[in-house]
Design a protein around this motif. Structure first.
Motif, short mmCIF file in Angstrom:
data_model
loop_
_atom_site.label_atom_id
_atom_site.label_comp_id
_atom_site.label_asym_id
_atom_site.label_seq_id
_atom_site.Cartn_x
_atom_site.Cartn_y
_atom_site.Cartn_z
N PHE A 228 -44.79 -46.96 -40.93
CA PHE A 228 -43.76 -47.98 -41.00
C PHE A 228 -43.28 -48.06 -42.45
CE2 PHE A 228 -42.74 -52.55 -41.79
CZ PHE A 228 -41.56 -52.56 -41.09
N ARG A 229 -42.02 -47.66 -42.69
CA ARG A 229 -41.47 -47.61 -44.05
C ARG A 229 -40.26 -48.53 -44.12
NH1 ARG A 229 -41.96 -41.07 -45.18
NH2 ARG A 229 -44.24 -41.03 -45.31
N ILE A 230 -40.50 -49.76 -44.52
CA ILE A 230 -39.48 -50.79 -44.48
C ILE A 230 -38.34 -50.49 -45.44
CG2 ILE A 230 -40.68 -52.19 -46.21
CD1 ILE A 230 -38.52 -53.40 -43.22
N HIS A 231 -38.63 -49.87 -46.60
CA HIS A 231 -37.56 -49.63 -47.57
C HIS A 231 -36.55 -48.61 -47.04
CE1 HIS A 231 -40.87 -46.84 -48.31
NE2 HIS A 231 -39.99 -45.99 -48.84
N TRP A 232 -37.02 -47.66 -46.22
CA TRP A 232 -36.08 -46.71 -45.63
C TRP A 232 -35.25 -47.37 -44.52
CZ3 TRP A 232 -34.39 -42.58 -47.75
CH2 TRP A 232 -35.19 -41.85 -48.64
N LEU A 239 -26.56 -48.14 -45.17
CA LEU A 239 -25.70 -46.98 -44.90
C LEU A 239 -24.92 -47.15 -43.60
CD1 LEU A 239 -28.14 -44.14 -46.01
CD2 LEU A 239 -25.94 -44.68 -47.07
N THR A 240 -25.52 -47.81 -42.63
CA THR A 240 -24.80 -48.09 -41.39
C THR A 240 -23.59 -48.97 -41.64
OG1 THR A 240 -26.81 -47.88 -40.05
CG2 THR A 240 -24.98 -49.15 -39.10
N LEU A 241 -23.79 -50.04 -42.39
CA LEU A 241 -22.67 -50.92 -42.72
C LEU A 241 -21.61 -50.18 -43.53
CD1 LEU A 241 -24.58 -54.21 -43.67
CD2 LEU A 241 -23.29 -53.74 -41.58
N LEU A 242 -22.05 -49.32 -44.43
CA LEU A 242 -21.10 -48.54 -45.23
C LEU A 242 -20.28 -47.61 -44.36
CD1 LEU A 242 -19.98 -47.65 -47.97
CD2 LEU A 242 -21.88 -46.01 -48.12
N THR A 243 -20.94 -46.94 -43.41
CA THR A 243 -20.22 -46.01 -42.53
C THR A 243 -19.14 -46.72 -41.73
OG1 THR A 243 -22.23 -44.66 -42.32
CG2 THR A 243 -20.49 -44.33 -40.67
N ILE A 244 -19.50 -47.83 -41.11
CA ILE A 244 -18.53 -48.57 -40.29
C ILE A 244 -17.43 -49.16 -41.17
CG2 ILE A 244 -18.25 -50.53 -38.73
CD1 ILE A 244 -21.10 -49.98 -37.76
N THR A 245 -17.77 -49.65 -42.36
CA THR A 245 -16.77 -50.21 -43.27
C THR A 245 -15.77 -49.14 -43.71
OG1 THR A 245 -18.37 -51.84 -44.07
CG2 THR A 245 -16.44 -51.41 -45.45
N GLY A 284 -28.63 -40.92 -40.83
CA GLY A 284 -29.57 -40.20 -39.98
C GLY A 284 -30.82 -39.79 -40.73
N LEU A 285 -30.66 -39.32 -41.95
CA LEU A 285 -31.82 -38.92 -42.76
C LEU A 285 -32.69 -40.13 -43.10
CD1 LEU A 285 -30.12 -36.36 -45.18
CD2 LEU A 285 -31.61 -35.86 -43.23
N ALA A 286 -32.05 -41.25 -43.41
CA ALA A 286 -32.81 -42.46 -43.74
C ALA A 286 -33.59 -42.96 -42.53
CB ALA A 286 -31.86 -43.54 -44.24
N VAL A 287 -33.00 -42.88 -41.35
CA VAL A 287 -33.70 -43.31 -40.14
C VAL A 287 -34.91 -42.43 -39.90
CG1 VAL A 287 -33.50 -43.43 -37.62
CG2 VAL A 287 -31.70 -44.37 -39.06
N GLN A 288 -34.76 -41.13 -40.08
CA GLN A 288 -35.89 -40.23 -39.87
C GLN A 288 -37.02 -40.54 -40.86
OE1 GLN A 288 -37.27 -37.33 -41.69
NE2 GLN A 288 -38.75 -37.28 -40.00
N ARG A 289 -36.66 -40.83 -42.09
CA ARG A 289 -37.68 -41.17 -43.08
C ARG A 289 -38.32 -42.52 -42.77
NH1 ARG A 289 -39.99 -37.68 -46.12
NH2 ARG A 289 -40.22 -39.20 -47.82
N ALA A 290 -37.52 -43.45 -42.22
CA ALA A 290 -38.06 -44.77 -41.90
C ALA A 290 -39.06 -44.69 -40.76
CB ALA A 290 -36.91 -45.71 -41.53
N VAL A 291 -38.74 -43.92 -39.73
CA VAL A 291 -39.64 -43.80 -38.58
C VAL A 291 -40.86 -42.98 -38.95
CG1 VAL A 291 -39.80 -42.92 -36.22
CG2 VAL A 291 -37.74 -44.08 -36.99
N ALA A 292 -40.65 -41.96 -39.79
CA ALA A 292 -41.75 -41.11 -40.29
C ALA A 292 -42.53 -40.47 -39.17
CB ALA A 292 -42.69 -41.93 -41.19
N TYR A 293 -41.84 -40.00 -38.12
CA TYR A 293 -42.52 -39.24 -37.08
C TYR A 293 -42.80 -37.84 -37.59
CZ TYR A 293 -41.36 -42.65 -33.46
OH TYR A 293 -41.28 -43.78 -32.71
N PRO A 294 -43.90 -37.25 -37.18
CA PRO A 294 -44.12 -35.84 -37.50
C PRO A 294 -43.25 -34.96 -36.59
CG PRO A 294 -45.92 -36.67 -36.17
CD PRO A 294 -45.03 -37.84 -36.45
N LEU A 295 -42.06 -34.62 -37.06
CA LEU A 295 -41.12 -33.84 -36.25
C LEU A 295 -41.51 -32.36 -36.29
CD1 LEU A 295 -37.75 -35.54 -37.18
CD2 LEU A 295 -39.18 -35.93 -35.19
N LEU A 379 -34.15 -49.17 -33.55
CA LEU A 379 -33.65 -48.84 -34.88
C LEU A 379 -33.47 -47.34 -35.07
CD1 LEU A 379 -35.68 -51.37 -37.07
CD2 LEU A 379 -33.28 -51.49 -36.41
N GLU A 380 -34.33 -46.55 -34.45
CA GLU A 380 -34.20 -45.10 -34.64
C GLU A 380 -32.95 -44.54 -33.95
OE1 GLU A 380 -37.58 -43.16 -32.93
OE2 GLU A 380 -36.62 -42.99 -30.97
#
Length: 830
Positions: A228-232, A239-245, A284-295, A379-380
């Motif tokens: 669980f990586r809250i900062h990511w 970044l989501t808000l930035l994309t939509i904005t 997308g990269l931030a979400v992957q780092r936040a979830v931190a699944y072993p892909l 969230l992912e």
């Protein structure tokens, strides 16, 4: 740290259900799906997909000889010139238009490619079968993609029990997947989406909709523990808000005609769009780092592919905006990712995870917060949700651009929308089981109440099915999951945002009923494990279902072969369909125009008049009925000179009624006003007709027939100079409109008569008259070519003779005119 030994199983050992293993290096417990080895026999590995493709193609054979129909094919295809090419101008239109209430640039692109490959020539459009061919091919590809998805989902959801060898289990799963694909691909409810060229958006978006889910199912991590990586997560949110904005800053949706960059953005709009794509990728990269699944392996690539495939699907039609919720439902079952446990991302947590590697970790022991799993699963899906938000905004813009099709909340109340929604939830499953009485239109009634029997029974049935499936959820999770997926997929078209006159529509079942095909296949697969008797009956039962569906699908497809077949079919099933009355009346009138026998012509016109009168009784707020009735009466006046005045008086009365209705309903008046002018002109009231034509041009400047008629009446009122601007505009807008060229030549003839030989403008007027006649002759030649392509030999010959006569007239004015000499030689062959 001691490592767990890996137990090897003999190659012929029975395959087991999905099992939990522990990765000792990471301290992560994961779900490993059923082994798909050994591979399928060659006949199944190749034969089943080929069977699905060919059968899903062949069942729609009648569409391969079908015409365009007067059910939006005219507005989207035959009367639309904006998509006919692949130039920058054409592509710009495709990606900025919301024509007919849909944002579908990829679908327009395929129409443009079809036009480049096959052409598109009137009046009968012999290329129509090739446009249908593209639809059928796309649908067959969608059925093939659905086979691959079904194979994966069934292998996870219905693994073979102990005692069934892995090879045998894999083959049964593949056969069940093929049955699911055939039940999806060959069903009468699919016909509307496949056999109707306008609905290509369904079959095109459907391919990528299915592939999106398939890529996700293959790529979604099966972990039962992750960091669980809250900062990511905070970074992903920003970044989501930035994309939509950035999207909202770059794209202006205030115009109902086309998308534009916002005023003041200018060329910077492209830079903003590029920045939006970069922010989206970073999200997308931030979400992957936040979830931190072993892909492990290429799982990360499959998830990225799922996002890319979803974007392609959305460019074909906005239906894919339900995908994130569908993925969440699949996360719960059959993927069971809701069991994932999240631990803090610190050294202590890592040591605890490492210590747990030599013992079984379950969702109920060890450190972590199991309740956070669902939140993290949501969230992912952030990249998927961003796409759906952007394209939902574009879809909303396209729909509201068609203001006359959207129902306001005063016109269609919340209670009525709820009744419509429950009716839709019951209609599609019922028609899946009993696909009879299928039609292109199920009209929304004027009064709709939840206590009316059809809507009350629908509500009770939906609530009863939902309650039963919830009670059986533990023992039969597939049922509630299929029901939930159906409800999610069909939700955008249940009437919450009502657009158009339909209560329900068969095309809305194209994707929404896929879960039922999977459910049926899953039951067949489960039944095959119940015993030899059930297993022996499973294949014949599936074959019988597919066979019956194929026969019904073929028969239903024949109803879409032409406008006449479509509306005669609809009128037989529902004589009180006002849409069928209108369109069938138009067909009868058009057929009458082609007939030479006055008795047959009169019978067709009278039938058209009866259809219009009946339709107007059913839909008194539609001015098209009295407008078309007026046109029929005008034709009857020409056909029966003895009753001319009687027919024209009726035509005037119908036209006045149409104007009253249009004004009351605040609808477009230009065509109705123009038709009123035509009737007045036939009664000899030329000045009154002229005023109506001018009013029609003021209301709709690009109405070619009104422009032509204004020019004609100006000339006949002795003011030919004032006719010229209108007639030049008419031939510019429609270069092959013969009447406009005739009226233009007539105007110049009148002007030339007024100018004696010594007049300063005489020579120039004579030259312009020659140019007008040459334009008329070219128009006749173009019409002749269209008739030739449509195999209308007599009409083609008549048009060529008219062109020849006009060229002869040009040579009388200018004996050495090179164009007239050349074309006369080409026509006569001399």
């Amino acid at each position: 740290m001691a490592r767990r030994s890996k137990r090897r199983e003999p190659a012929n050992s029975p395959s087991r259900s999905p099992r939990d293993t522990v990765d000792s290096a990471r301290g992560v417990r994961s779900v490993v799906p059923v082994s798909l080895t050994p591979p399928l026999p060659a006949w199944a590995a190749w034969g089943l997909p080929i069977l699905v493709f060919i059968a899903s193609f062949a069942a729609y054979g009648p569409a391969l000889t079908a015409e365009f129909v007067n059910w939006d094919d005219d507005k989207n295809i035959t009367e639309n010139y904006s998509f006919r090419g692949l130039s920058g101008k054409h592509l710009g239109w495709m990606f900025t238009t919301g024509k007919m209430g849909h944002y579908q640039p990829l679908s327009w692109l395929t129409f443009g490619i079809d036009t480049k490959l096959w052409g598109l020539t009137g009046p009968k459009y012999p290329e129509a079968p090739r446009f249908h061919l593209t639809n059928v091919l796309l649908h067959a590809c969608g059925a093939l993609a659905f086979y691959l998805l079904a194979l994966r989902l069934l292998s996870v959801a219905a693994p073979p029990p102990d005692g069934v060898g892995s090879s045998d289990g894999r083959l049964r799963t593949a056969l069940a997947a093929a049955a699911a694909a055939l039940l999806f691909g060959i069903h009468p409810l699919r016909v509307e989406s496949v056999a109707w060229v306008t609905e290509r958006r369904d079959v095109l978006s459907g391919i990528f909709f299915i592939l999106t889910i398939a890529a996700y199912v293959r790529g979604a991590p099966r972990t039962h523990e992750a960091r669980f990586r809250i900062h990511w997560y905070l970074a992903a949110g920003a970044l989501t808000l930035l994309t939509i904005t950035l999207f909202m800053a770059a794209v202006d949706t205030s115009s109902k005609f086309n998308l534009q960059f916002r005023p003041g953005v200018g060329n910077a709009g492209f830079a903003l769009l590029f920045m939006m794509l970069a922010a989206f990728a970073a999200t997308g990269l931030a979400v992957q780092r936040a979830v931190a699944y072993p892909l492990e392996g290429n799982r990360g690539g499959r998830i990225a592919a799922a996002v890319a495939l979803l974007s392609v699907s959305l460019f074909a039609k906005a239906w894919g905006m339900v995908i994130p919720v569908i993925l969440l439902v699949l996360d719960i079952w059959p993927l069971q990712r809701w069991r994932t446990r999240y631990v803090a991302d610190d050294a202590a947590a890592s040591r605890r995870a490492a210590r747990s590697a030599d013992r079984r970790v379950t969702p109920s022991n060890g450190p972590g917060r199991p309740g956070a799993a669902i939140v993290h699963l949501v969230l992912e899906k952030t990249p998927f949700f961003i796409l759906t938000i952007v394209f939902a905004r574009l879809a909303h813009w396209a729909q509201w651009g068609q203001l006359d099709t959207m129902k306001t909340w005063e016109e269609h109340t919340l209670v009525e929308r709820m009744a419509q929604a429950f009716h839709g939830l019951a209609f599609y499953p019922l028609k899946t089981i009993l696909p009879t009485g299928l039609m292109p239109i199920y009209e929304l009634p004027e009064a709709l109440s939840p206590i009316q029997p059809p809507y009350l029974f629908s509500m009770l049935a939906v609530l009863a099915v939902t309650a039963a499936l919830l009670l059986l959820a533990r023992r039969f999770p597939a049922g509630i999951v299929a029901w939930a997926c159906f409800g999610v997929i069909v939700s955008p078209v249940l009437g919450v945002q009502q657009s158009g006159p339909q209560l329900v529509a068969e095309r809305y079942s194209y994707l929404s009923c896929m879960p039922f095909a999977l459910l049926a296949a899953g039951l067949l697969l489960a039944g095959s494990y119940r015993g030899a008797a059930v297993r022996r009956a499973a294949v014949p039962l599936a074959a019988a279902l597919v066979g019956v569906s194929a026969v019904l699908t073929w028969r239903q497809t024949t109803a879409w072969q032409s406008s006449r077949a479509l509306w005669e079919h609809t009128n037989r099933i529902n004589p009180d369909s006002y849409t069928a009355c209108l369109n069938l009346g138009i067909i009868r009138k058009q057929t009458a125009e082609e007939r030479k026998d006055p008795v047959e012509k009169r019978a067709l016109l009278e039938e058209a008049l009866r259809l219009y009168d009946h339709g107007f009784q059913l839909d008194p707020g539609n001015p098209r009925f009295p407008t078309n009735s007026a046109n029929v009466c005008s034709m009857l006046a020409d056909l029966e000179p003895a009753r001319r005045r009687e027919h024209l008086d009726r035509a005037i009365e119908y036209t006045r009624r149409a104007l009253e209705v249009a004004q009351r309903e605040n609808l477009e008046l230009a065509e109705i006003v123009m038709n009123y002018g035509v009737v007045l002109m036939k009664t000899g009231r030329l000045a009154d007709a002229h005023e109506q034509f001018l009013d029609a041009v003021r209301k709709k400047p690009d109405l070619v027939k009104a422009r032509s008629n204004v020019g004609m009446t100006f000339t006949r009122l002795g003011r030919p100079e004032e006719a010229l601007p209108h007639l030049h505009e008419a031939v510019r807008l429609e270069p092959n409109y013969i009447n406009a060229w005739i009226n233009l030549a007539e105007a110049f003839e009148v002007i030339l008569v007024k100018q004696p030989a010594g007049h300063p403008g005489h020579a120039a007027t004579r030259t312009r008259l020659i140019d007008a006649r040459l334009g008329l002759a070219r128009a006749y030649e173009q019409v002749a070519e269209q008739h030739r392509l449509a195999a209308k030999k007599e009409l083609a010959a008549d048009a060529r003779q008219n062109a020849l006569r006009v060229y002869e007239g040009v040579l009388q004015l200018d004996a050495g005119n090179a164009t007239a000499l050349e074309r006369r030689k080409a026509i006569t062959g001399e």
